[in-house]
Write a protein that holds these residues in place. Structure first.
Motif, PDB file in Angstrom:
ATOM      1  N   ALA A  76     -18.357 -22.449  28.593  1.00 36.09           N
ATOM      2  CA  ALA A  76     -18.121 -20.888  28.512  1.00 36.09           C
ATOM      3  C   ALA A  76     -19.037 -20.096  27.829  1.00 36.09           C
ATOM      4  O   ALA A  76     -19.356 -19.121  28.211  1.00 36.09           O
ATOM      5  CB  ALA A  76     -16.792 -20.840  27.958  1.00 36.09           C
ATOM      6  N   ARG A  89     -12.150 -17.687  34.837  1.00 35.51           N
ATOM      7  CA  ARG A  89     -13.744 -17.284  34.520  1.00 35.51           C
ATOM      8  C   ARG A  89     -13.462 -15.898  34.015  1.00 35.51           C
ATOM      9  O   ARG A  89     -12.414 -15.003  34.216  1.00 35.51           O
ATOM     10  CB  ARG A  89     -14.152 -17.264  36.002  1.00 35.51           C
ATOM     11  CG  ARG A  89     -14.797 -15.955  36.512  1.00 35.51           C
ATOM     12  CD  ARG A  89     -15.611 -16.316  37.852  1.00 35.51           C
ATOM     13  NE  ARG A  89     -15.483 -14.899  38.658  1.00 35.51           N
ATOM     14  CZ  ARG A  89     -16.551 -14.239  38.695  1.00 35.51           C
ATOM     15  NH1 ARG A  89     -17.585 -14.516  37.774  1.00 35.51           N
ATOM     16  NH2 ARG A  89     -16.530 -12.885  39.343  1.00 35.51           N
ATOM     17  N   TRP A 148     -20.462 -17.579  30.681  1.00 34.39           N
ATOM     18  CA  TRP A 148     -19.612 -16.397  30.678  1.00 34.39           C
ATOM     19  C   TRP A 148     -20.145 -15.226  29.785  1.00 34.39           C
ATOM     20  O   TRP A 148     -20.635 -15.735  28.487  1.00 34.39           O
ATOM     21  CB  TRP A 148     -18.212 -16.671  29.931  1.00 34.39           C
ATOM     22  CG  TRP A 148     -17.472 -17.277  31.283  1.00 34.39           C
ATOM     23  CD1 TRP A 148     -17.681 -17.770  32.510  1.00 34.39           C
ATOM     24  CD2 TRP A 148     -16.156 -18.287  30.818  1.00 34.39           C
ATOM     25  NE1 TRP A 148     -16.546 -18.508  32.977  1.00 34.39           N
ATOM     26  CE2 TRP A 148     -15.627 -18.899  32.067  1.00 34.39           C
ATOM     27  CE3 TRP A 148     -15.323 -18.006  29.536  1.00 34.39           C
ATOM     28  CZ2 TRP A 148     -14.422 -19.572  32.022  1.00 34.39           C
ATOM     29  CZ3 TRP A 148     -14.145 -18.997  29.767  1.00 34.39           C
ATOM     30  CH2 TRP A 148     -13.611 -19.433  30.874  1.00 34.39           C
ATOM     31  N   PRO A 149     -19.993 -14.179  30.078  1.00 31.18           N
ATOM     32  CA  PRO A 149     -19.395 -13.678  31.594  1.00 31.18           C
ATOM     33  C   PRO A 149     -20.331 -13.930  32.600  1.00 31.18           C
ATOM     34  O   PRO A 149     -21.549 -13.861  32.293  1.00 31.18           O
ATOM     35  CB  PRO A 149     -19.331 -12.047  31.309  1.00 31.18           C
ATOM     36  CG  PRO A 149     -19.838 -11.931  29.973  1.00 31.18           C
ATOM     37  CD  PRO A 149     -20.372 -12.896  29.218  1.00 31.18           C
TER      38      PRO A 149
END
Ligand code: AMP
Ligand code: MG
Length: 317
Positions: free
Chosen positions: A81, A113, A85-86
Protein backbone atom coordinates in the motif's frame (compact mmCIF):
# COMPACT_ATOMS: atom_id res chain seq x y z
CA UNK A 1 -20.67 25.12 -16.94
CA UNK A 2 -20.32 24.78 -13.20
CA UNK A 3 -16.88 25.19 -11.67
CA UNK A 4 -14.93 22.11 -10.73
CA UNK A 5 -15.66 22.91 -7.06
CA UNK A 6 -19.40 22.83 -7.70
CA UNK A 7 -19.01 19.57 -9.54
CA UNK A 8 -17.00 18.02 -6.71
CA UNK A 9 -19.64 19.22 -4.30
CA UNK A 10 -22.43 17.71 -6.33
CA UNK A 11 -20.61 14.37 -6.51
CA UNK A 12 -20.08 14.40 -2.76
CA UNK A 13 -23.69 15.36 -1.99
CA UNK A 14 -25.15 12.77 -4.35
CA UNK A 15 -23.01 9.99 -2.91
CA UNK A 16 -23.88 11.05 0.65
CA UNK A 17 -27.58 11.03 -0.28
CA UNK A 18 -27.30 7.43 -1.42
CA UNK A 19 -27.27 8.19 -5.14
CA UNK A 20 -24.90 6.78 -7.73
CA UNK A 21 -22.20 8.96 -9.26
CA UNK A 22 -19.69 8.24 -12.02
CA UNK A 23 -16.15 9.08 -10.96
CA UNK A 24 -12.94 9.56 -12.93
CA UNK A 25 -9.92 7.46 -11.98
CA UNK A 26 -6.51 7.04 -13.58
CA UNK A 27 -7.46 3.50 -14.70
CA UNK A 28 -11.05 3.76 -16.03
CA UNK A 29 -14.20 5.62 -14.90
CA UNK A 30 -16.13 4.02 -12.06
CA UNK A 31 -19.80 3.90 -11.15
CA UNK A 32 -19.70 4.70 -7.45
CA UNK A 33 -21.94 4.32 -4.40
CA UNK A 34 -21.09 4.77 -0.74
CA UNK A 35 -20.10 1.39 0.68
CA UNK A 36 -22.45 1.81 3.65
CA UNK A 37 -25.59 2.48 1.56
CA UNK A 38 -26.90 -1.02 0.69
CA UNK A 39 -29.68 0.29 -1.56
CA UNK A 40 -27.19 2.24 -3.63
CA UNK A 41 -24.92 -0.81 -3.85
CA UNK A 42 -27.82 -2.84 -5.25
CA UNK A 43 -28.51 -0.06 -7.72
CA UNK A 44 -24.97 -0.43 -9.14
CA UNK A 45 -25.68 -4.08 -9.99
CA UNK A 46 -29.06 -3.14 -11.44
CA UNK A 47 -27.81 -0.28 -13.62
CA UNK A 48 -24.83 -2.27 -14.90
CA UNK A 49 -26.86 -5.48 -15.26
CA UNK A 50 -24.01 -7.05 -13.35
CA UNK A 51 -24.42 -10.54 -11.84
CA UNK A 52 -24.26 -10.66 -8.04
CA UNK A 53 -21.37 -13.15 -8.11
CA UNK A 54 -19.00 -10.45 -9.37
CA UNK A 55 -17.54 -8.53 -6.38
CA UNK A 56 -17.03 -4.76 -6.32
CA UNK A 57 -13.82 -2.93 -5.48
CA UNK A 58 -13.83 -0.41 -2.64
CA UNK A 59 -12.07 2.91 -3.21
CA UNK A 60 -10.54 4.81 -0.32
CA UNK A 61 -8.93 8.24 0.07
CA UNK A 62 -6.80 7.58 3.16
CA UNK A 63 -4.80 4.62 4.38
CA UNK A 64 -6.45 4.75 7.84
CA UNK A 65 -9.74 3.62 6.26
CA UNK A 66 -8.20 0.16 5.94
CA UNK A 67 -8.78 -0.34 9.66
CA UNK A 68 -12.53 0.00 9.34
CA UNK A 69 -12.79 -2.18 6.25
CA UNK A 70 -10.45 -5.10 6.91
CA UNK A 71 -9.66 -7.64 9.61
CA UNK A 72 -6.00 -8.21 8.85
CA UNK A 73 -3.43 -5.91 7.34
CA UNK A 74 -0.13 -7.78 7.14
CA UNK A 75 3.25 -6.07 6.90
CA UNK A 76 3.45 -7.15 3.28
CA UNK A 77 0.04 -5.59 2.52
CA UNK A 78 1.05 -2.39 4.27
CA UNK A 79 4.33 -2.28 2.35
CA UNK A 80 2.47 -2.73 -0.95
CA UNK A 81 0.00 0.00 0.00
CA UNK A 82 2.77 2.44 0.90
CA UNK A 83 4.62 1.68 -2.31
CA UNK A 84 1.78 1.67 -4.82
CA UNK A 85 -1.02 3.83 -3.34
CA UNK A 86 -2.43 6.09 -4.48
CA UNK A 87 -2.25 4.16 -7.74
CA UNK A 88 -3.58 1.36 -9.97
CA UNK A 89 -3.26 -1.51 -7.49
CA UNK A 90 -6.19 -3.32 -5.85
CA UNK A 91 -5.47 -5.53 -2.86
CA UNK A 92 -7.71 -8.39 -1.85
CA UNK A 93 -7.81 -8.51 1.98
CA UNK A 94 -9.87 -10.18 4.71
CA UNK A 95 -13.00 -8.06 5.09
CA UNK A 96 -14.40 -6.62 8.32
CA UNK A 97 -18.02 -7.02 9.38
CA UNK A 98 -18.72 -3.48 8.18
CA UNK A 99 -18.34 -4.56 4.56
CA UNK A 100 -21.66 -5.86 3.27
CA UNK A 101 -21.62 -9.27 1.57
CA UNK A 102 -23.32 -7.80 -1.45
CA UNK A 103 -20.14 -5.84 -2.15
CA UNK A 104 -17.94 -8.92 -1.92
CA UNK A 105 -20.33 -11.38 -3.60
CA UNK A 106 -20.44 -13.37 -0.38
CA UNK A 107 -16.65 -13.70 -0.10
CA UNK A 108 -14.71 -13.25 3.12
CA UNK A 109 -12.32 -10.95 1.29
CA UNK A 110 -12.69 -7.46 -0.15
CA UNK A 111 -10.80 -5.72 -2.97
CA UNK A 112 -9.57 -2.23 -1.98
CA UNK A 113 -7.65 0.47 -3.77
CA UNK A 114 -6.71 4.13 -3.40
CA UNK A 115 -6.90 5.83 -6.80
CA UNK A 116 -4.42 8.58 -7.72
CA UNK A 117 -6.63 10.71 -9.99
CA UNK A 118 -6.47 14.08 -8.17
CA UNK A 119 -10.16 14.87 -8.50
CA UNK A 120 -11.19 11.39 -7.38
CA UNK A 121 -8.80 11.44 -4.46
CA UNK A 122 -10.12 14.83 -3.35
CA UNK A 123 -13.70 13.56 -3.59
CA UNK A 124 -12.88 10.45 -1.56
CA UNK A 125 -11.09 12.51 1.09
CA UNK A 126 -13.97 14.99 1.35
CA UNK A 127 -16.48 12.20 1.52
CA UNK A 128 -14.68 10.44 4.40
CA UNK A 129 -16.23 7.17 3.35
CA UNK A 130 -15.17 4.40 1.03
CA UNK A 131 -17.13 3.97 -2.18
CA UNK A 132 -17.74 0.75 -4.08
CA UNK A 133 -17.07 1.40 -7.75
CA UNK A 134 -16.92 -1.06 -10.64
CA UNK A 135 -16.19 0.27 -14.11
CA UNK A 136 -19.02 2.47 -15.39
CA UNK A 137 -20.15 0.28 -18.29
CA UNK A 138 -22.76 -2.37 -18.89
CA UNK A 139 -21.63 -5.75 -17.66
CA UNK A 140 -19.16 -7.49 -19.96
CA UNK A 141 -18.66 -4.45 -22.17
CA UNK A 142 -15.78 -2.09 -22.82
CA UNK A 143 -14.79 0.11 -19.86
CA UNK A 144 -15.17 3.91 -20.20
CA UNK A 145 -12.09 6.12 -20.19
CA UNK A 146 -13.87 9.47 -20.66
CA UNK A 147 -17.11 11.04 -19.46
CA UNK A 148 -18.79 10.94 -22.90
CA UNK A 149 -18.38 7.13 -23.01
CA UNK A 150 -20.61 6.87 -19.93
CA UNK A 151 -23.31 9.14 -21.35
CA UNK A 152 -23.38 6.99 -24.48
CA UNK A 153 -23.44 3.77 -22.46
CA UNK A 154 -26.30 4.83 -20.16
CA UNK A 155 -28.49 7.26 -22.13
CA UNK A 156 -31.49 6.61 -19.85
CA UNK A 157 -29.73 7.14 -16.53
CA UNK A 158 -29.36 10.50 -14.90
CA UNK A 159 -26.66 9.92 -12.29
CA UNK A 160 -24.07 12.68 -12.09
CA UNK A 161 -20.78 12.19 -13.95
CA UNK A 162 -17.76 13.92 -12.45
CA UNK A 163 -15.70 14.77 -15.52
CA UNK A 164 -11.99 14.37 -14.86
CA UNK A 165 -10.82 14.19 -18.48
CA UNK A 166 -9.34 11.12 -20.14
CA UNK A 167 -8.12 8.35 -17.83
CA UNK A 168 -4.34 8.49 -18.03
CA UNK A 169 -3.70 4.72 -17.79
CA UNK A 170 -6.76 3.46 -19.62
CA UNK A 171 -7.07 -0.11 -18.27
CA UNK A 172 -8.28 -1.55 -14.99
CA UNK A 173 -6.07 -1.86 -11.90
CA UNK A 174 -3.79 -4.79 -11.13
CA UNK A 175 -5.60 -7.01 -8.60
CA UNK A 176 -3.29 -8.67 -6.04
CA UNK A 177 -3.74 -10.98 -3.14
CA UNK A 178 -0.87 -10.71 -0.69
CA UNK A 179 -0.28 -13.89 1.28
CA UNK A 180 2.35 -14.88 3.82
CA UNK A 181 4.77 -16.31 1.30
CA UNK A 182 3.45 -15.03 -2.00
CA UNK A 183 1.70 -12.33 -3.94
CA UNK A 184 -0.95 -13.68 -6.27
CA UNK A 185 -1.73 -11.56 -9.32
CA UNK A 186 -5.47 -12.13 -9.83
CA UNK A 187 -5.83 -9.63 -12.66
CA UNK A 188 -2.89 -8.21 -14.64
CA UNK A 189 -2.87 -4.43 -14.88
CA UNK A 190 -0.73 -1.31 -15.05
CA UNK A 191 1.56 -2.50 -12.22
CA UNK A 192 3.33 -5.52 -13.67
CA UNK A 193 5.54 -8.29 -12.33
CA UNK A 194 8.70 -6.26 -12.91
CA UNK A 195 7.53 -3.48 -10.57
CA UNK A 196 6.39 -5.98 -7.96
CA UNK A 197 9.71 -7.79 -8.14
CA UNK A 198 11.57 -4.45 -7.74
CA UNK A 199 9.43 -3.67 -4.68
CA UNK A 200 10.30 -7.05 -3.11
CA UNK A 201 14.00 -6.56 -3.76
CA UNK A 202 13.91 -3.01 -2.33
CA UNK A 203 12.41 -4.23 0.93
CA UNK A 204 14.52 -7.40 1.12
CA UNK A 205 11.50 -9.60 0.60
CA UNK A 206 12.90 -11.54 -2.34
CA UNK A 207 11.85 -14.85 -0.75
CA UNK A 208 8.22 -13.92 -1.49
CA UNK A 209 6.97 -15.54 -4.66
CA UNK A 210 4.84 -13.83 -7.29
CA UNK A 211 2.25 -16.09 -8.88
CA UNK A 212 -0.11 -15.44 -11.73
CA UNK A 213 -3.44 -17.12 -11.21
CA UNK A 214 -5.36 -18.43 -14.12
CA UNK A 215 -8.11 -15.82 -14.36
CA UNK A 216 -10.82 -18.43 -13.75
CA UNK A 217 -9.72 -18.52 -10.10
CA UNK A 218 -10.73 -14.94 -9.52
CA UNK A 219 -14.44 -14.28 -9.17
CA UNK A 220 -15.93 -12.14 -11.87
CA UNK A 221 -13.31 -13.15 -14.39
CA UNK A 222 -15.26 -14.45 -17.32
CA UNK A 223 -13.84 -15.89 -20.49
CA UNK A 224 -15.47 -12.97 -22.29
CA UNK A 225 -15.36 -9.47 -20.92
CA UNK A 226 -14.59 -5.92 -22.08
CA UNK A 227 -16.40 -6.69 -25.34
CA UNK A 228 -16.88 -3.92 -27.92
CA UNK A 229 -20.23 -3.44 -29.67
CA UNK A 230 -18.79 -4.86 -32.92
CA UNK A 231 -17.10 -8.29 -32.55
CA UNK A 232 -13.35 -8.32 -32.25
CA UNK A 233 -11.25 -10.96 -34.00
CA UNK A 234 -7.74 -11.67 -32.71
CA UNK A 235 -5.53 -12.89 -35.48
CA UNK A 236 -1.99 -14.25 -35.43
CA UNK A 237 -1.56 -13.05 -39.02
CA UNK A 238 -1.44 -9.39 -40.07
CA UNK A 239 -3.19 -10.18 -43.36
CA UNK A 240 -6.36 -12.27 -43.35
CA UNK A 241 -6.36 -15.17 -45.82
CA UNK A 242 -9.51 -16.30 -47.61
CA UNK A 243 -9.80 -19.25 -45.22
CA UNK A 244 -9.53 -16.82 -42.28
CA UNK A 245 -12.37 -14.81 -43.75
CA UNK A 246 -14.45 -17.95 -44.24
CA UNK A 247 -13.85 -18.94 -40.65
CA UNK A 248 -14.82 -15.46 -39.44
CA UNK A 249 -18.02 -15.52 -41.49
CA UNK A 250 -18.95 -18.94 -40.17
CA UNK A 251 -18.08 -18.29 -36.53
CA UNK A 252 -19.41 -14.76 -36.17
CA UNK A 253 -22.41 -15.42 -38.42
CA UNK A 254 -21.96 -12.12 -40.22
CA UNK A 255 -23.29 -11.66 -43.71
CA UNK A 256 -20.66 -9.14 -44.77
CA UNK A 257 -16.97 -9.04 -44.07
CA UNK A 258 -16.35 -5.32 -43.80
CA UNK A 259 -13.66 -4.76 -41.22
CA UNK A 260 -11.11 -2.36 -39.80
CA UNK A 261 -8.01 -3.12 -37.85
CA UNK A 262 -7.28 -1.95 -34.34
CA UNK A 263 -3.88 -0.31 -34.65
CA UNK A 264 -2.32 0.34 -31.28
CA UNK A 265 0.85 2.30 -30.52
CA UNK A 266 3.75 -0.13 -30.09
CA UNK A 267 4.51 1.05 -26.56
CA UNK A 268 2.43 -0.96 -24.05
CA UNK A 269 1.57 2.03 -21.85
CA UNK A 270 0.40 4.13 -24.77
CA UNK A 271 -1.52 1.15 -26.15
CA UNK A 272 -3.34 0.73 -22.81
CA UNK A 273 -4.24 4.42 -22.72
CA UNK A 274 -6.02 4.37 -26.08
CA UNK A 275 -7.24 0.76 -26.19
CA UNK A 276 -10.84 1.23 -25.00
CA UNK A 277 -11.47 4.55 -26.73
CA UNK A 278 -10.26 3.06 -30.01
CA UNK A 279 -12.49 0.00 -29.59
CA UNK A 280 -15.43 2.33 -28.97
CA UNK A 281 -14.58 4.48 -31.97
CA UNK A 282 -14.20 1.48 -34.27
CA UNK A 283 -17.56 0.18 -33.03
CA UNK A 284 -19.23 3.25 -34.55
CA UNK A 285 -17.95 2.39 -38.05
CA UNK A 286 -20.16 0.58 -40.60
CA UNK A 287 -18.19 -2.65 -40.32
CA UNK A 288 -18.89 -6.26 -39.40
CA UNK A 289 -15.84 -6.96 -37.29
CA UNK A 290 -12.74 -5.36 -35.82
CA UNK A 291 -9.49 -7.14 -36.35
CA UNK A 292 -6.40 -7.14 -34.15
CA UNK A 293 -2.99 -8.63 -34.76
CA UNK A 294 -0.31 -8.15 -32.04
CA UNK A 295 2.34 -5.71 -33.32
CA UNK A 296 5.66 -7.34 -34.18
CA UNK A 297 7.63 -4.41 -32.81
CA UNK A 298 5.70 -4.28 -29.48
CA UNK A 299 7.64 -2.61 -26.65
CA UNK A 300 7.17 -2.81 -22.88
CA UNK A 301 4.91 -5.13 -20.88
CA UNK A 302 1.84 -6.02 -22.92
CA UNK A 303 0.52 -8.63 -20.42
CA UNK A 304 -2.46 -6.54 -19.26
CA UNK A 305 -3.37 -5.23 -22.72
CA UNK A 306 -3.28 -8.74 -24.18
CA UNK A 307 -5.36 -10.03 -21.26
CA UNK A 308 -8.09 -7.46 -22.03
CA UNK A 309 -7.90 -8.01 -25.78
CA UNK A 310 -8.11 -11.77 -25.54
CA UNK A 311 -11.22 -11.48 -23.34
CA UNK A 312 -12.69 -8.80 -25.60
CA UNK A 313 -12.28 -11.07 -28.65
CA UNK A 314 -15.19 -13.09 -29.93
CA UNK A 315 -12.86 -15.20 -32.04
CA UNK A 316 -9.16 -16.04 -32.15
CA UNK A 317 -7.71 -17.33 -35.42
P1 AMP B 1 -14.25 -3.98 -12.01
O1 AMP B 1 -15.57 -4.36 -12.50
O2 AMP B 1 -13.31 -3.58 -13.09
O3 AMP B 1 -14.25 -3.02 -10.88
O4 AMP B 1 -13.58 -5.31 -11.46
C1 AMP B 1 -13.72 -5.83 -10.20
C2 AMP B 1 -12.96 -7.11 -10.21
O5 AMP B 1 -12.07 -7.16 -9.10
C3 AMP B 1 -13.84 -8.32 -10.02
O6 AMP B 1 -14.42 -8.73 -11.23
C4 AMP B 1 -12.87 -9.34 -9.45
O7 AMP B 1 -12.21 -10.00 -10.49
C5 AMP B 1 -11.89 -8.48 -8.67
N1 AMP B 1 -12.23 -8.58 -7.24
C6 AMP B 1 -12.94 -7.72 -6.51
N2 AMP B 1 -13.09 -8.15 -5.24
C7 AMP B 1 -12.44 -9.33 -5.18
C8 AMP B 1 -12.22 -10.29 -4.15
N3 AMP B 1 -12.71 -10.13 -2.94
N4 AMP B 1 -11.52 -11.39 -4.47
C9 AMP B 1 -11.01 -11.57 -5.70
N5 AMP B 1 -11.17 -10.71 -6.71
C10 AMP B 1 -11.88 -9.60 -6.47
MG1 MG C 1 -15.42 -3.80 -15.23
Amino acid sequence: MNSIWHQLDQARTDLSDGKLCAIPTETVYGLAARFDHPEAILKIFEVKERPFFDPLILHIGRLQQIEELTEEFSELAEGLAKEFWPGPMTMVLKKSLKVDERITAGLETVGIRMPSHPLCLRLLRNLRSAVAAPSANRFGKTSPTRASHIREEFPDQNFFILDGGDSSLGIESTVLRPDKQKIQILRPGPIGETQLRAFLVKFELSHIEITTESSQHSPGHMKHHYQPAIPLVWSQRPVLSSSDLESIQRNLRVSNLRHKSLDLPRDAKLAARVLYSQLRELSQAPIDFIFFCPPLDAEGDWTAVYDRLSKASSLQI
